[in-house]
Write an enzyme that holds these catalytic residues in place. Structure first.
Site, PDB file in Angstrom:
ATOM      1  N   HIS A 142      17.785  -7.308   0.379  1.00 27.77           N
ATOM      2  CA  HIS A 142      16.985  -6.982  -0.876  1.00 27.77           C
ATOM      3  C   HIS A 142      17.290  -8.017  -1.561  1.00 27.77           C
ATOM      4  CE1 HIS A 142      13.634  -4.054  -1.051  1.00 27.77           C
ATOM      5  NE2 HIS A 142      13.792  -3.747  -2.091  1.00 27.77           N
ATOM      6  N   ASN A 163       5.947   4.017   3.379  1.00 25.88           N
ATOM      7  CA  ASN A 163       5.656   5.283   3.836  1.00 25.88           C
ATOM      8  C   ASN A 163       6.528   6.265   2.591  1.00 25.88           C
ATOM      9  OD1 ASN A 163       6.288   7.710   6.460  1.00 25.88           O
ATOM     10  ND2 ASN A 163       4.933   7.714   4.976  1.00 25.88           N
ATOM     11  N   LEU A 174      15.981   0.612   4.276  1.00 26.47           N
ATOM     12  CA  LEU A 174      15.055   1.359   4.012  1.00 26.47           C
ATOM     13  C   LEU A 174      13.990   0.981   4.160  1.00 26.47           C
ATOM     14  CD1 LEU A 174      16.129   3.744   0.831  1.00 26.47           C
ATOM     15  CD2 LEU A 174      16.097   4.602   3.201  1.00 26.47           C
ATOM     16  N   SER A 206       9.198  -5.061  -2.626  1.00 27.07           N
ATOM     17  CA  SER A 206       9.791  -3.741  -2.802  1.00 27.07           C
ATOM     18  C   SER A 206       8.556  -2.845  -3.319  1.00 27.07           C
ATOM     19  CB  SER A 206      11.046  -4.089  -3.901  1.00 27.07           C
ATOM     20  OG  SER A 206      11.823  -2.806  -3.720  1.00 27.07           O
ATOM     21  N   GLU A 222      17.315  -2.825   1.820  1.00 33.81           N
ATOM     22  CA  GLU A 222      16.509  -3.587   2.844  1.00 33.81           C
ATOM     23  C   GLU A 222      16.581  -2.678   4.094  1.00 33.81           C
ATOM     24  OE1 GLU A 222      14.081  -6.859   3.778  1.00 33.81           O
ATOM     25  OE2 GLU A 222      14.867  -5.986   1.956  1.00 33.81           O
ATOM     26  N   TRP A 251      15.932 -11.809  -3.970  1.00 36.26           N
ATOM     27  CA  TRP A 251      14.763 -12.795  -4.267  1.00 36.26           C
ATOM     28  C   TRP A 251      14.848 -14.007  -3.420  1.00 36.26           C
ATOM     29  CZ3 TRP A 251      10.423 -12.293  -6.754  1.00 36.26           C
ATOM     30  CH2 TRP A 251      10.285 -11.207  -7.700  1.00 36.26           C
ATOM     31  N   LEU A 298      10.901  -2.944  -8.953  1.00 36.71           N
ATOM     32  CA  LEU A 298      11.172  -1.612  -9.876  1.00 36.71           C
ATOM     33  C   LEU A 298      11.613  -1.948 -11.289  1.00 36.71           C
ATOM     34  CD1 LEU A 298      11.181   1.645  -8.960  1.00 36.71           C
ATOM     35  CD2 LEU A 298      13.675   1.275  -9.484  1.00 36.71           C
ATOM     36  N   ARG A 299      12.550  -3.192 -11.386  1.00 41.11           N
ATOM     37  CA  ARG A 299      13.187  -3.459 -12.661  1.00 41.11           C
ATOM     38  C   ARG A 299      12.234  -4.378 -13.478  1.00 41.11           C
ATOM     39  NH1 ARG A 299      18.090  -1.295 -13.373  1.00 41.11           N
ATOM     40  NH2 ARG A 299      19.099  -0.458 -11.410  1.00 41.11           N
TER      41      ARG A 299
END
Length: 370
Positions: free
Chosen positions: A348, A235, A319, A207, A317, A350, A123-124
């Site tokens: 979550h 989802n 989710l 992600s 993570e 790297w 996302l970033r």
């Protein structure tokens, strides 16, 4: 849609949220991580602990020699990535749909192979490099493999999709047509300058990029022969995600998140939901992972910021794991070619995604050689 299918998908959505909530409630809240949404590749903070560095290859890694000769194009040229080395180069690729050059990092195949592996960011996503070359070691992991790595730069909060309206980033109004770029504009450039076949590619992402990888593979089966999803959100139309995704996007870009797919419930949300496109993915090799949301080997706090980042990483993570399980439940209702790996620890971050890519490598190369 049959009543049975509808009930299964609704149940899958609730499973995703319930699993995430359960994981968040039971996971410890002190450790450190470089998460996609908290301290990911776009943060001003350095990563608390980077992915493990791989040993230099016993070959000449000069990016301006032999394998690394710079490819020209009509609007610019390619430059060596002196930070990554390993023959990685920065190329500016003109996008008619976005009306600007899009930077792409490319590592040419080792022996002229025509396979390509697209690696999507989170996302970033930054505007100066794709995090797979800095926060992970993708270019080292595939250094001597006969496949070209394709790593688009930029696209924060985009989900690598075609947006319904331009995005306002810091006062600049930009067209976001990432699906069009990746599937209609970039393949011709790669074929002309790097010998990558438009029909012999794999795609992977973490992600946000993991969700996008599955969606792009579902809708462009002629282009992608394999897909890997690391801690993805499988989802987006599940209960709660209509709020969570826009909030995460706004936190990053301070832009209108509904410029992406429209208001919740709009057709574009379903188009970009891997679970709702599961029938398009049953016959393609898939490698999907998610951690347990319990801090592991890469999570060692050294500051309050690191603790905060890890707490976010635990939630994210959780989710991801919930939605991955939901996707697994639906795809396993019929025959498929998906492989699921659930780490016993890991949030979550790297370090885990670097390991995930290495684990997915045999399937990726197998599909491209097939």
């Amino acid at each position: 849609m049959s009543q049975t299918t509808l009930r299964r998908r609704v149940a899958a959505g609730f499973t995703a949220v319930a699993t995430a909530v359960g994981l968040m409630a039971g996971a410890p809240g002190v450790a450190s991580a470089q998460s996609d949404l908290s301290a990911g590749s776009g943060s001003n903070e350095p990563p608390p602990q980077a992915a493990p560095a791989m040993a230099p290859a016993a070959v000449n890694e000069n990016p301006v020699g032999n394998r690394g000769w710079m490819r020209p194009d009509s609007t610019g040229h390619c430059d060596p990535d002196l930070g990554a080395m390993s023959w990685v180069q920065f190329c500016d690729v003109w996008s008619p749909s976005m009306n600007r050059n899009i930077r792409v990092q490319v590592q040419p195949s080792s022996h002229g192979g025509n396979g390509g592996l697209y690696l999507l960011d989170g996302l970033r996503a930054r505007d100066d490099w794709n995090a797979w070359t800095r926060d992970a070691q993708a270019h080292r992991s595939f250094l001597m493999d006969n496949v070209t790595l394709v790593m688009p730069v930029g696209g924060q909060v985009s989900f690598y999709s075609d947006w319904e309206r331009p995005i306002n980033l810091g006062g600049n109004l930009l067209e976001y047509k990432w699906e069009t770029f990746l599937t209609k504009e970039l393949p011709g450039y790669l074929q002309q300058h790097f010998g990558v076949s438009p029909n012999n590619n794999a795609i992977a992402g973490l992600s946000m990029g993991g969700s996008a990888a599955a969606t792009l593979a579902a809708h462009h089966r002629d282009q992608f022969k394999q897909v890997s999803v690391f801690s993805g959100y499988m989802n987006p139309t599940a209960p709660g995600m209509y709020s969570m995704i826009p909030l995460a996007m706004f936190d990053q870009c301070k832009c209108d998140p509904f410029a992406m797919w429209g208001l919740p419930g709009s057709p574009a949300w379903g188009y970009n939901d891997p679970l709702l496109n599961v029938n398009r993915l049953r016959d393609i090799p898939m490698y999907l992972t998610a951690g347990s949301a319990i801090p592991g080997q890469y999570d060692q706090p050294s500051s309050l910021q690191a603790v905060f980042n890890t707490f976010n990483g635990i939630i994210l993570e959780g989710l991801s794991r919930g939605s991955t399980i939901a996707f697994q439940n639906v795809i396993n209702a019929e025959a498929n070619r998906a492989t699921f790996e659930y780490r016993t620890t890991g949030i979550h971050g790297w370090g885990y995604w670097n390991d995930d890519l290495i684990a997915a490598k045999p399937q990726i190369l197998g599909a491209l050689r097939g």
